[in-house]
Structures are given as C-alpha cells and as structure tokens.
Write a protein that holds these residues in place. Structure first.
Motif, PDB file in Angstrom:
ATOM      1  N   GLU A  45       0.838  -1.204   0.000  1.00  0.00           N
ATOM      2  CA  GLU A  45       0.000   0.000   0.000  1.00  0.00           C
ATOM      3  C   GLU A  45       0.872   1.252   0.000  1.00  0.00           C
ATOM      4  N   ASP A  46       2.040   1.176   0.645  1.00  0.00           N
ATOM      5  CA  ASP A  46       2.934   2.334   0.625  1.00  0.00           C
ATOM      6  C   ASP A  46       3.412   2.631  -0.797  1.00  0.00           C
ATOM      7  N   ALA A  47       3.699   1.561  -1.538  1.00  0.00           N
ATOM      8  CA  ALA A  47       4.149   1.761  -2.930  1.00  0.00           C
ATOM      9  C   ALA A  47       3.011   2.354  -3.767  1.00  0.00           C
ATOM     10  N   ILE A  48       1.783   1.912  -3.497  1.00  0.00           N
ATOM     11  CA  ILE A  48       0.640   2.476  -4.245  1.00  0.00           C
ATOM     12  C   ILE A  48       0.483   3.958  -3.892  1.00  0.00           C
ATOM     13  N   LYS A  49       0.661   4.287  -2.613  1.00  0.00           N
ATOM     14  CA  LYS A  49       0.549   5.705  -2.198  1.00  0.00           C
ATOM     15  C   LYS A  49       1.599   6.556  -2.917  1.00  0.00           C
ATOM     16  N   SER A  50       2.819   6.031  -3.029  1.00  0.00           N
ATOM     17  CA  SER A  50       3.862   6.793  -3.739  1.00  0.00           C
ATOM     18  C   SER A  50       3.489   6.968  -5.203  1.00  0.00           C
TER      19      SER A  50
END
Ligand code: BJ8
Length: 384
Positions: free
Chosen positions: A163-168
C-alpha cells in the motif's frame, strides 16, 4: 496553422516522443522490468507503477494496419479498435511487442469483444468496468476489480505491491496530472499563448515518456517559460475559441485540430481522453483506503460508455466558462455508437444551456476527408 516558432525544440521533443520512446522502451525492457500496455483512461496506472513497471498507451492512431485487422474484424468498426488490433496482430508496434501484459476494460462493445481475439496472440487481462458510476454496487465492483488487478500483477510478475508503494505511485501520478493540467490551463489565456496543435503535441507526447519525474519537470519548465514570455508580450492573435470533445484524438486525427486552426480559430481546450478527461481530477491522498481512492477517481471519468454520463456535461460546463469558449466541436470516430448517440445530449446542452454553436464531425484514420473538413470548418468558423 500559426505556431510559436520560437519554441520549436521543446514542442518537437514532445512531437517526436512516440518515435523516440521506442528506444527508451527497449532500454527499459533491457533492464528486465515489466511493461504494461493499456487501451483506456479507466485503467489505474498507479498499480503497475507501484511495482516499478512502465505503462504505455497502445491506442493506435494511424490506418497503417486497418486492412490487416479487417481480415479478422468487421469493416464497420471504430478505426481506433481496428488499428490497435492490427498493430498488435502484425507486431508493427514496438510498444505492443514490449508489453508483457495488456490490460483492457469492458468499455464499448467493440473494444471488449476485440480483446477476446487479441487474447489469442497476447496476454490480455480485461477488467470488468460497470456501465454506471452511480450506486454502491458500481463503486464496490470497480474497487474489487482494482484489487483483483493488483493481485494478478503480483502473481504474474512475482512481486508484492504494498500500500505504501501504491501511495507513492498515486503521489507521482497526481504531480504528473497537476503539471499537465497547469500546462493545458494556458488555454485560458485570451488571446492565447500557444496553439491547440502545440497543446496536443505536449499532451500526446507526454504519454510516451518513461521517466515521469523528468517529464513533470520538463512540462513545468515549459509552462513557466510560456507564461513568462506571454507576460512580456508574446501572444497569438485573438480568434474564435474552440473546445474539442468526443472520441480520443491524436496522430492522424490531429487533422481536425489543423482544420480548425488553418481556418481562423484556436482550440483552447481538449475535453477528450488525450486531454482533460484523463487529467483534470487527481486521486485523493487523504483516503487511507488506496483502493477506494483509486476507484473513486477512475470511476468518475465522463466517458460515453457510462449511462447516464453527467460527468462529461459537468466538465464541459466548467470548461466552456473558464476557457471562454465560443463553440464546441464534437469529434466522432466512425462507428463509435456511444459517442454518436450522445451527440444529441451534448448538442442540446451546448446550444440551449450555454447558448453557443455546436458541430459534430465524423472521421476516421484516413486523410481522404481533409478537404471536406476544411470546407466545413471554414463555414462553421466564419459564422462565429
Ligand atoms: S475512457 S473514450 S479511452 S473508452 S472511439 S474504442 S468508445 S468505439 S476510446 Fe475511450 Fe476509455 Fe472512454 Fe476514453 Fe469504443 Fe468509441 Fe472506438 Fe472508443
């Protein structure tokens, strides 16, 4: 068509981007990174970007492979579908060749049935897009399709998409959309700073650049350079201001923009998918549920495949006022039923609610109608 001859190198860079992009695509693939091909603005690019993949548009814009496509597909089908299928079938498009996966959606009937045939020679995954944007069911369906796509990418490419990668990736795409929006908002200037032909070059060209951070900087610099020069007196003449809506344009269909600008007007806003439809709204970065945030942005796109389709009217309403539009040109690709049927709604809105002239034109990927386009545009613009 009047162009800013003092900015040639930057516009040429974008104009040549598709061709030059072939080399960058090859370099990208040489690093063993995945490439995802898309045919539609509904595809949430943030997911492939979150796993380090490149995303490339496969919508073809020339008639080079239509004859090959017509061996398999009916002649009476939209040229965008036939041409895109033809480039895939004949392996003439390097972007198609380099794509490890093609992601489509159930938009119009022609496209979704074409994917069934394309699946015979390419890895194709089709997302089930609802026909409506309203109601919890539609939202939940699209959200679950986004989650399914994420899972499919993880499995196929053996990666984890956090999810962090999607947020970035959301943040990156938002910054890219904002830079492009600031650029095409130059169209609000009256008299204009640059022609519609040049606006389209940048919008179209930016989709074939793989280093998105560089593209964001390039577009920002271009915008501020044009603004500075405008403020020091470099302006085009005052002419009627046209908004283009309808089917996607680019490549050979730039003939419509040329016909408008060669006959005494400027295109100041592109509502269609090469323009604001894809870019105007960002994904919320406040929503902790990244899948809901993506579903909300992408499902709200005002495409004629949706019924009803009020979001197209909402955008037109705002743009006609903000860009001081004098007339609307609705571009229809031959045999595109959803946009053709929707012309009545758009004509009524433009004529009756906004009190400005409206014209629809049907075209294809040939150049045989250029003379006719010029005749019609010159008569239309003369009465503005
Ligand atoms: S979000 S406009 S990219 S579907 S022109 S293939 S509709 S028959 S391209 Fe489109 Fe997505 Fe909508 Fe945009 Fe069919 Fe019409 Fe052809 Fe079309």
């Amino acid at each position: 068509m009047e162009i800013r001859k003092d900015l040639p190198e930057i516009f040429e860079d974008f104009s040549e981007a598709r061709r030059n992009g072939f080399i960058s695509a090859k370099q990208f693939k040489d690093q063993n990174k995945p490439m995802i091909g898309t045919f539609c603005t509904y595809m949430p690019q943030e997911l492939p970007l979150a796993m380090g993949a490149a995303v490339v548009s496969l919508c073809a814009t020339s008639d080079e492979t239509i004859a090959d496509a017509e061996v398999d597909l009916p002649r009476n089908l939209c040229p965008l579908i036939k041409s895109s299928y033809g480039f895939g079938k004949t392996d003439k498009c390097p972007y198609f060749y380099f794509s490890d996966l093609v992601v489509g959606e159930t938009t119009c009937d022609g496209k979704k049935k074409m994917y069934e045939h394309m699946g015979q020679f390419k890895d194709v995954y089709v997302m089930q897009l609802p026909n409506t944007q309203f109601g919890d069911q539609a939202f939940e369906l699209w959200k679950s399709e986004i989650v399914k796509l994420k899972e499919l990418l993880e499995e196929k490419f053996d990666v984890e998409i956090t999810e962090d990668a999607i947020k970035s990736a959301i943040n990156l795409k938002n910054r890219e959309r904002s830079a492009l929006k600031d650029f095409y908002s130059l169209g609000k200037l009256n008299p204009p700073a640059i022609s519609g032909g040049d606006i389209l070059k940048v919008l179209y060209g930016s989709t074939f650049k793989f280093n998105r951070e560089d593209t964001i900087e390039e577009v920002k610099n271009l915008t501020s350079r044009i603004l500075d020069e405008y403020n020091s007196g470099k302006k085009l003449d005052s002419k009627p201001r046209i908004l283009i809506t309808g089917c996607p344009i680019g490549g050979v269909t730039e003939k419509v923009v040329k016909a408008i600008e060669d006959n005494g007007a400027y295109v100041v806003f592109f509502e269609n998918c090469m323009g604001a439809k894809a870019i105007e709204e960002n994904v919320s970065e406040d929503n902790n549920d990244v899948y809901a945030a993506l579903a909300e942005k992408y499902l709200s796109i005002g495409c004629s495949c949706m019924t009803p389709n009020p979001n197209r009217i909402t955008m037109l309403n705002k743009a006609i006022d903000e860009y001081k539009v004098d007339a609307v040109v609705d571009v229809l690709l031959q045999a595109c039923h959803t946009y053709s049927v929707e012309t009545l709604t758009i004509k009524q809105f433009v004529n009756k609610e906004k009190n400005i002239p409206y014209m629809s034109i049907e075209t294809d990927y040939s150049t045989s109608d250029v003379g006719q386009l010029n005749t019609r545009m010159s008569a239309f613009i003369e009465m503005l």
